[in-house]
Scaffold this motif. Sequence first.
Motif, short mmCIF file in Angstrom:
data_model
loop_
_atom_site.label_atom_id
_atom_site.label_comp_id
_atom_site.label_asym_id
_atom_site.label_seq_id
_atom_site.Cartn_x
_atom_site.Cartn_y
_atom_site.Cartn_z
N ALA A 35 67.45 59.03 66.21
CA ALA A 35 68.76 59.24 66.83
C ALA A 35 68.80 58.62 68.23
O ALA A 35 69.81 58.02 68.62
N ARG A 36 67.71 58.73 68.98
CA ARG A 36 67.64 58.12 70.32
C ARG A 36 67.71 56.59 70.21
O ARG A 36 68.38 55.94 71.02
N VAL A 37 67.01 56.03 69.24
CA VAL A 37 67.04 54.58 69.03
C VAL A 37 68.45 54.14 68.67
O VAL A 37 68.97 53.15 69.21
N THR A 38 69.08 54.86 67.77
CA THR A 38 70.45 54.55 67.35
C THR A 38 71.40 54.63 68.54
O THR A 38 72.28 53.76 68.70
N ALA A 39 71.24 55.63 69.39
CA ALA A 39 72.10 55.80 70.57
C ALA A 39 71.96 54.61 71.53
O ALA A 39 72.89 54.31 72.29
N LEU A 40 70.82 53.93 71.47
CA LEU A 40 70.60 52.75 72.31
C LEU A 40 71.24 51.49 71.72
O LEU A 40 71.16 50.42 72.31
N GLY A 41 71.84 51.63 70.54
CA GLY A 41 72.51 50.49 69.92
C GLY A 41 71.72 49.80 68.83
O GLY A 41 72.14 48.76 68.30
N ARG A 42 70.59 50.34 68.47
CA ARG A 42 69.78 49.79 67.36
C ARG A 42 69.77 50.82 66.25
O ARG A 42 68.93 51.72 66.22
N PRO A 43 70.72 50.74 65.30
CA PRO A 43 70.79 51.75 64.24
C PRO A 43 69.47 51.90 63.49
O PRO A 43 68.87 50.91 63.08
N MET A 44 69.01 53.15 63.39
CA MET A 44 67.75 53.42 62.70
C MET A 44 67.82 54.82 62.10
O MET A 44 68.21 55.77 62.77
N THR A 45 67.45 54.92 60.85
CA THR A 45 67.37 56.22 60.20
C THR A 45 65.96 56.78 60.38
O THR A 45 65.02 56.04 60.66
N PHE A 46 65.82 58.08 60.20
CA PHE A 46 64.49 58.66 60.32
C PHE A 46 63.61 58.15 59.18
O PHE A 46 62.39 58.05 59.33
N THR A 47 64.21 57.80 58.05
CA THR A 47 63.45 57.24 56.94
C THR A 47 62.85 55.90 57.33
O THR A 47 61.68 55.62 57.03
N ALA A 48 63.63 55.06 58.00
CA ALA A 48 63.11 53.77 58.45
C ALA A 48 61.97 53.98 59.44
O ALA A 48 60.94 53.30 59.36
N LEU A 49 62.13 54.92 60.35
CA LEU A 49 61.07 55.20 61.32
C LEU A 49 59.82 55.72 60.61
O LEU A 49 58.70 55.30 60.92
N SER A 50 59.99 56.59 59.64
CA SER A 50 58.86 57.09 58.87
C SER A 50 58.14 55.95 58.17
O SER A 50 56.90 55.90 58.16
N ARG A 51 58.88 55.02 57.61
CA ARG A 51 58.26 53.88 56.92
C ARG A 51 57.51 52.98 57.89
O ARG A 51 56.47 52.43 57.54
N ILE A 52 58.04 52.83 59.10
CA ILE A 52 57.33 52.05 60.12
C ILE A 52 56.01 52.74 60.47
O ILE A 52 54.95 52.11 60.49
N GLU A 53 56.07 54.04 60.72
CA GLU A 53 54.86 54.78 61.09
C GLU A 53 53.82 54.80 59.99
O GLU A 53 52.62 54.82 60.26
N ARG A 54 54.27 54.80 58.74
CA ARG A 54 53.34 54.81 57.60
C ARG A 54 52.92 53.41 57.18
O ARG A 54 52.20 53.25 56.20
N THR A 55 53.37 52.40 57.92
CA THR A 55 53.12 50.97 57.64
C THR A 55 53.56 50.56 56.24
O THR A 55 52.92 49.77 55.57
N VAL A 56 54.69 51.11 55.84
CA VAL A 56 55.34 50.71 54.60
C VAL A 56 56.41 49.67 54.91
O VAL A 56 56.75 48.85 54.08
N ARG A 57 56.91 49.70 56.14
CA ARG A 57 57.95 48.78 56.60
C ARG A 57 57.47 48.14 57.90
O ARG A 57 56.88 48.78 58.75
N ARG A 58 57.74 46.84 58.01
CA ARG A 58 57.41 46.14 59.24
C ARG A 58 58.28 46.62 60.39
O ARG A 58 59.44 46.96 60.19
N CYS A 59 57.73 46.62 61.57
CA CYS A 59 58.48 46.94 62.78
C CYS A 59 58.77 45.61 63.46
O CYS A 59 57.86 44.99 64.02
N ASP A 60 60.02 45.15 63.37
CA ASP A 60 60.31 43.86 64.01
C ASP A 60 60.42 44.05 65.53
O ASP A 60 60.40 45.16 66.04
#
Length: 94
Positions: A35-60
Motif C-alpha cells: 500500500a505504501r509503494v502504491t501510494a508513491l505512484g508505483r501500483p503494487m499488490t501484496f501478492t506481487a510483493l510476496s512473489r518478489i520476496e519469495r523470488t518467484v517474481r523479478r524485482c525490476d
Amino acid sequence: MPPRPLVIGPAGHAAAHAIERTRTARGYSQRQLAARVTALGRPMTFTALSRIERTVRRCDIDDLVAIATALGIAPQMLLVDALACSGAAGLGET
C-alpha cells in the motif's frame, strides 16, 4: 517454443531477502508495504510483493526504488548484500 524459465540471479535473491528483512524490521506486513509503494505512484499488490520476496517474481529497478523509498532507505541499501557476496566492489573498473 516453450517459455524460458524465470531465472533470478544472486543479486535478485539478495535484494529479495533484504526487502523482507527490512520490511519485517520496520514492522510492516506485505499488505502495508504494498500500500505504501502504491501510494508513491508505483501500483503494487501484496501478492506481487510476496512473489518478489519469495523470488518467484523479478524485482525490476522501478520496483526496487519504490520499495526502498516506502521503507525509508536508499535503494542501494537493498543491494549491499548482493554486492558483498558477489565481490562486485570492483564493478566499473577496467
